[in-house]
Scaffold this motif. Structure first.
Motif, mmCIF file in Angstrom:
data_model
loop_
_atom_site.group_PDB
_atom_site.id
_atom_site.type_symbol
_atom_site.label_atom_id
_atom_site.label_comp_id
_atom_site.label_asym_id
_atom_site.label_seq_id
_atom_site.Cartn_x
_atom_site.Cartn_y
_atom_site.Cartn_z
ATOM 1 N N ASP A 156 8.037 -7.766 2.281
ATOM 2 C CA ASP A 156 7.229 -6.633 1.834
ATOM 3 C C ASP A 156 7.387 -5.488 2.833
ATOM 4 N N GLY A 157 8.095 -4.445 2.406
ATOM 5 C CA GLY A 157 8.240 -3.246 3.228
ATOM 6 C C GLY A 157 7.578 -2.055 2.557
ATOM 7 N N ARG A 158 6.450 -2.322 1.909
ATOM 8 C CA ARG A 158 5.727 -1.270 1.189
ATOM 9 C C ARG A 158 5.066 -0.317 2.182
ATOM 10 N N GLU A 159 5.028 0.964 1.833
ATOM 11 C CA GLU A 159 4.360 1.947 2.677
ATOM 12 C C GLU A 159 2.856 1.662 2.742
ATOM 13 N N THR A 160 2.239 2.139 3.818
ATOM 14 C CA THR A 160 0.785 1.989 3.963
ATOM 15 C C THR A 160 0.134 3.372 4.076
ATOM 16 N N ALA A 161 -1.149 3.405 3.700
ATOM 17 C CA ALA A 161 -1.947 4.622 3.917
ATOM 18 C C ALA A 161 -2.287 4.713 5.396
ATOM 19 N N PRO A 162 -2.329 5.938 5.946
ATOM 20 C CA PRO A 162 -2.674 6.065 7.368
ATOM 21 C C PRO A 162 -4.113 5.635 7.648
ATOM 22 N N GLY A 197 8.217 1.801 5.180
ATOM 23 C CA GLY A 197 8.325 0.378 5.526
ATOM 24 C C GLY A 197 9.717 -0.214 5.420
ATOM 25 N N ALA A 198 10.656 0.527 4.796
ATOM 26 C CA ALA A 198 11.965 -0.080 4.490
ATOM 27 C C ALA A 198 12.695 -0.544 5.748
ATOM 28 N N VAL A 199 12.668 0.278 6.791
ATOM 29 C CA VAL A 199 13.476 -0.057 7.971
ATOM 30 C C VAL A 199 12.921 -1.298 8.674
ATOM 31 N N ARG A 200 11.601 -1.339 8.834
ATOM 32 C CA ARG A 200 11.045 -2.522 9.522
ATOM 33 C C ARG A 200 11.246 -3.776 8.674
ATOM 34 N N MET A 201 11.161 -3.651 7.365
ATOM 35 C CA MET A 201 11.419 -4.803 6.494
ATOM 36 C C MET A 201 12.865 -5.284 6.637
ATOM 37 N N LEU A 202 13.792 -4.331 6.650
ATOM 38 C CA LEU A 202 15.201 -4.724 6.795
ATOM 39 C C LEU A 202 15.428 -5.356 8.169
ATOM 40 N N GLY A 203 14.761 -4.814 9.191
ATOM 41 C CA GLY A 203 14.881 -5.410 10.524
ATOM 42 C C GLY A 203 14.351 -6.835 10.548
ATOM 43 N N LEU A 204 13.213 -7.051 9.886
ATOM 44 C CA LEU A 204 12.620 -8.393 9.835
ATOM 45 C C LEU A 204 13.553 -9.370 9.105
ATOM 46 N N ALA A 205 14.045 -8.950 7.941
ATOM 47 C CA ALA A 205 14.929 -9.822 7.160
ATOM 48 C C ALA A 205 16.237 -10.067 7.902
ATOM 49 N N HIS A 206 16.728 -9.029 8.588
ATOM 50 C CA HIS A 206 17.970 -9.195 9.347
ATOM 51 C C HIS A 206 17.766 -10.161 10.505
ATOM 52 N N GLY A 207 16.614 -10.090 11.151
ATOM 53 C CA GLY A 207 16.315 -11.060 12.205
ATOM 54 C C GLY A 207 16.318 -12.481 11.677
ATOM 55 N N ASP A 208 15.872 -12.660 10.446
ATOM 56 C CA ASP A 208 15.828 -14.002 9.845
ATOM 57 C C ASP A 208 17.190 -14.451 9.317
ATOM 58 N N TYR A 328 2.886 -0.290 12.088
ATOM 59 C CA TYR A 328 3.314 -0.705 10.738
ATOM 60 C C TYR A 328 3.906 -2.117 10.777
ATOM 61 N N GLN A 329 3.478 -2.954 9.863
ATOM 62 C CA GLN A 329 3.998 -4.325 9.774
ATOM 63 C C GLN A 329 4.680 -4.563 8.439
ATOM 64 N N ALA A 330 5.955 -4.995 8.497
ATOM 65 C CA ALA A 330 6.564 -5.570 7.294
ATOM 66 C C ALA A 330 6.067 -7.012 7.208
ATOM 67 N N LYS A 331 5.979 -7.542 5.991
ATOM 68 C CA LYS A 331 5.384 -8.875 5.842
ATOM 69 C C LYS A 331 6.310 -9.825 5.095
ATOM 70 N N ARG A 332 6.317 -11.072 5.556
ATOM 71 C CA ARG A 332 6.910 -12.140 4.750
ATOM 72 C C ARG A 332 5.790 -12.693 3.891
ATOM 73 N N ARG A 333 6.041 -12.822 2.587
ATOM 74 C CA ARG A 333 5.025 -13.381 1.702
ATOM 75 C C ARG A 333 5.645 -14.510 0.890
ATOM 76 N N PRO A 334 4.836 -15.487 0.497
ATOM 77 C CA PRO A 334 5.382 -16.519 -0.387
ATOM 78 C C PRO A 334 5.787 -15.880 -1.714
ATOM 79 N N ALA A 335 6.988 -16.210 -2.183
ATOM 80 C CA ALA A 335 7.425 -15.658 -3.470
ATOM 81 C C ALA A 335 6.544 -16.221 -4.573
#
Ligand code: GLU
Length: 665
Positions: A156-162, A197-208, A328-335
């Protein structure tokens, strides 16, 4: 991280001579070989057949070469490219909405990269060549299948409200109506911009799941941004539409407009050195560099600038801070995985997207009907013509699914689903009851949500923009990623070579209706509800477990994504269409309203006079549907497992309504 690989070689040819040289390099660089059991144990790919397309004369053509048959050669955006045949590959495959992005992903896969590696490279190129749809200033959802672990994870790399956003953030400048409304509109002000959120999500997935170093994955986009590419039909059309809004932002104007305000046209050579510099920083310092330091400061400055636009009109700033970026946190969620017809396991995106819930809900209702008995007629490369009963049943199921989605789904980190999980809305007994509400002889028009206590007040939100990326790598891992800046060209704010999203307009701007809180209202740190529905389908094992990957798909299209994805799944799973046919098939379906969409851009539909002479349209009207034949702008990208000449293959499809292509080996 595994670093065994060949170096990436990219060919961003600028001239026919260079292009010919690049082609020669590809042809000479053959490393040969193919396999009979390629889907299980791939040999090294044959580079002569990899990441190229075949021209009509049977020649291999490098994408982006400018040679005859080059799919990246700019053409005016058209409604529908008929008669596209499926693409086949034994080793790996990538389908995206832009030829240059597909090429970048394919070359990463060819160099031994994983599906996630390819997705990273693709996203960086998309932010350059398709800035109207997605980019590093936006957000994304990614479903990942790890073939070795047999595991699906949703990123989940969805944007968040400030943190400073109140529930009135989108409708008023302060906290009362007399403070005025955001200027020039909520969308075009700083208020619509969520923390990307896209970049942090891609970073998280790339780390995995990354196999190639992150820095190498920036390179294709850096090279293209420095050397330039020719603006495509869709990008040119988007710039043309957005030109007056882009003119308000000096950085956007400098990047996308001539000095006199005219937008850069189709075929113009476009370079983006600022984007190359941003990606070079990310290459050197990693994904986190987006959230701290110069890049973050540039984002916060742009959102917060209290300024007059170049034309003197006001632009209301947003309240995003450096702390919003840093935290900002990207999240891993159960599919979200459910069975379909006890033959398939369909895995989708859980909240904050409503896409997975709504697609699974529609399918769970539809499995109570024999859809295989209602296939399209005259099935050809474009998928044939859907039957009246097929469209009736599917659109009725969607009305019921949308009714629940509208009433109950928002960011579950803030608003729990009925029963505390999606299981309640997707319970098979419940969905069977819902199916019994469908009358084969009459449309219900509008459906009521199921009774799970008081439904949340509904405020419809507007959506349009976005891109789908579907990838399978040589180890059988898969990515389905839907990525977005929300509307075309996002908030029209540009910083450091990229577009900032307007994703917060996916929140309901009005926080209360008749005294009841709206589930999808703005709250600090909350993610706006999405409709994006990246989907992975598996065969069901006899024990009811997850068997081999069967299909990966997804689409842009805002709220209609749910219709596009359901259509593609039913076409492939119930009607036996291949990945391209299922993608190409007429887009049809309904949200929770009396109107049923039948995409009039498709050659099988006679859209003249509102479909007065079209048998499908008239058949639906006879069942009480109000029918819209407006053109649909899906951007479906599908990869399915199939057989060819007795061998297992990946079969790929790219939406004929956009510019994309499938590449692979
Ligand atoms: N912002 C929309 C969503 O998240 C997607 C927009 C689109 O697909 O065009 O659902």
């Amino acid at each position: 991280m595994d670093t065994v690989r060949r170096p990436l070689a990219f060919f961003p040819p600028r001239s026919v001579a260079q292009a010919a040289a690049a082609t020669a390099i590809l042809l000479l660089a053959s490393c040969g070989g193919s396999s009979d059991n390629a889907l299980d144990t791939p040999p090294p790919p044959d580079r002569t057949q990899t990441c190229v397309v075949q021209s009509d004369g049977g020649q291999s053509v490098v994408v982006g070469s400018g040679l005859p048959g080059d799919p990246a050669a700019p053409e005016p955006a058209s409604g529908y490219r008929p008669n596209r045949a499926a693409t086949y590959a034994h080793q790996f495959m990538v389908s995206t909405a832009n030829p240059l992005a597909s090429k970048a992903g394919c070359e990463v896969l060819q160099a031994g990269g994983s599906a996630v590696d390819a997705a990273v490279a693709v996203q960086m190129v998309l932010g350059l060549v398709e800035p109207q749809s997605s980019g590093i200033g936006g957000g994304a959802f990614m479903l990942h299948y790890d073939a070795a672990q047999r595991k699906v994870v949703a990123y989940d790399g969805r944007e968040t409200a400030p943190a400073a956003a109140t529930e009135n953030y989108l409708r008023w400048i302060g906290d009362s109506a007399d403070s005025g409304t955001p200027q020039p509109s909520a969308r075009a002000s700083g208020r619509s911009i969520g923390t990307p959120g896209a970049v942090r999500m891609l970073g998280l997935a790339h780390g995995d799941h990354g196999r190639l170093p992150w820095r190498e994955l920036m390179q294709p986009a850096i090279t293209l941004a420095q050397q330039g590419f020719q603006i495509s039909g869709r990008m040119a059309a988007a710039l043309e539409r957005a030109a007056p809004a882009l003119a308000r932002d000096p950085d956007a104007a400098a990047l996308y407009l001539h000095a006199d305000g005219r937008p850069l046209p189709l075929g113009a050579l476009f370079k983006n050195p600022a984007y190359a510099a941003t990606l070079s920083t990310l290459a050197a310092q990693g994904a986190d560099a987006f959230y701290t330091g110069d890049i973050a400061q540039g984002i916060v400055r742009k959102i917060g600038l209290d300024r007059s636009a170049t034309d003197g009109s006001a632009i209301t700033p947003g309240l995003t801070t450096l702390a919003d970026l840093a935290s900002y946190q990207a999240k891993r969620r159960p599919a979200l995985c459910t069975t379909y017809r006890m033959r398939y396991m369909v895995c989708g995106m859980p909240p904050p997207s409503s896409g997975g819930v709504a697609v699974a809900s529609a399918l769970g209702i539809l499995e109570n009907f024999d859809l295989a008995a209602h296939p399209p007629t005259g099935i050809d490369l474009n998928g044939g013509k859907p039957s009246v009963m097929g469209v009736h049943l599917i659109s009725e199921a969607q009305r019921l699914a949308y009714a629940d989605r509208d009433a109950y789904v928002a960011d579950t980190d803030f608003v729990p689903l009925p029963g505390g999980s999606w299981q309640t809305l997707l319970d098979k007994h419940y969905l069977k009851q819902r199916a019994s509400l469908i009358d084969p002889g009459r449309s219900m028009g509008r459906a009521r949500p199921g009774d799970f206590g008081p439904p949340q007040a509904v405020v419809p939100t507007q959506e349009a923009g976005t891109s789908q990326v579907t990838i399978v790598d040589s180890r059988g891992n898969a990515v389905s990623m839907t990525t977005t800046v929300e509307a075309s060209m996002g908030s029209y704010h540009v910083t450091q070579g990229f577009v900032l999203n307007n994703q917060l307009t996916d929140f309901a701007a009005v926080p209360h209706v008749n005294g009841a809180p709206v589930a999808n209202r703005v709250q600090p740190g909350k993610r706006p509800r999405s409709s994006m529905a990246p989907t992975l389908v598996f065969d069901l094992t006899p024990e009811g477990g997850m068997g081999p990957l069967r299909l990966a798909t997804g689409s842009p299209g805002g709220g209609t994504i749910i219709q596009y994805v359901t259509k593609t799944l039913v076409a492939a799973l119930d009607w036996g269409l291949d990945a391209q046919q299922a993608t190409s098939l007429v887009d049809f379906g309904a949200a929770n309203s009396p109107t049923t969409n039948v995409g009039g851009e498709h050659p099988a539909i006679d859209a003249a006079n509102g479909g007065a002479n079209d048998a499908l349209v008239q058949g639906l009207k006879a069942l009480g549907h109000t029918v819209s034949v407006n053109a649909q702008s899906s951007g479906i990208a599908t990869i399915a497992r199939g057989q060819r000449d007795g061998r297992p293959v990946w079969v790929g499809g790219a939406d004929p309504r956009r510019e994309g292509i499938v590449l692979g080996h």
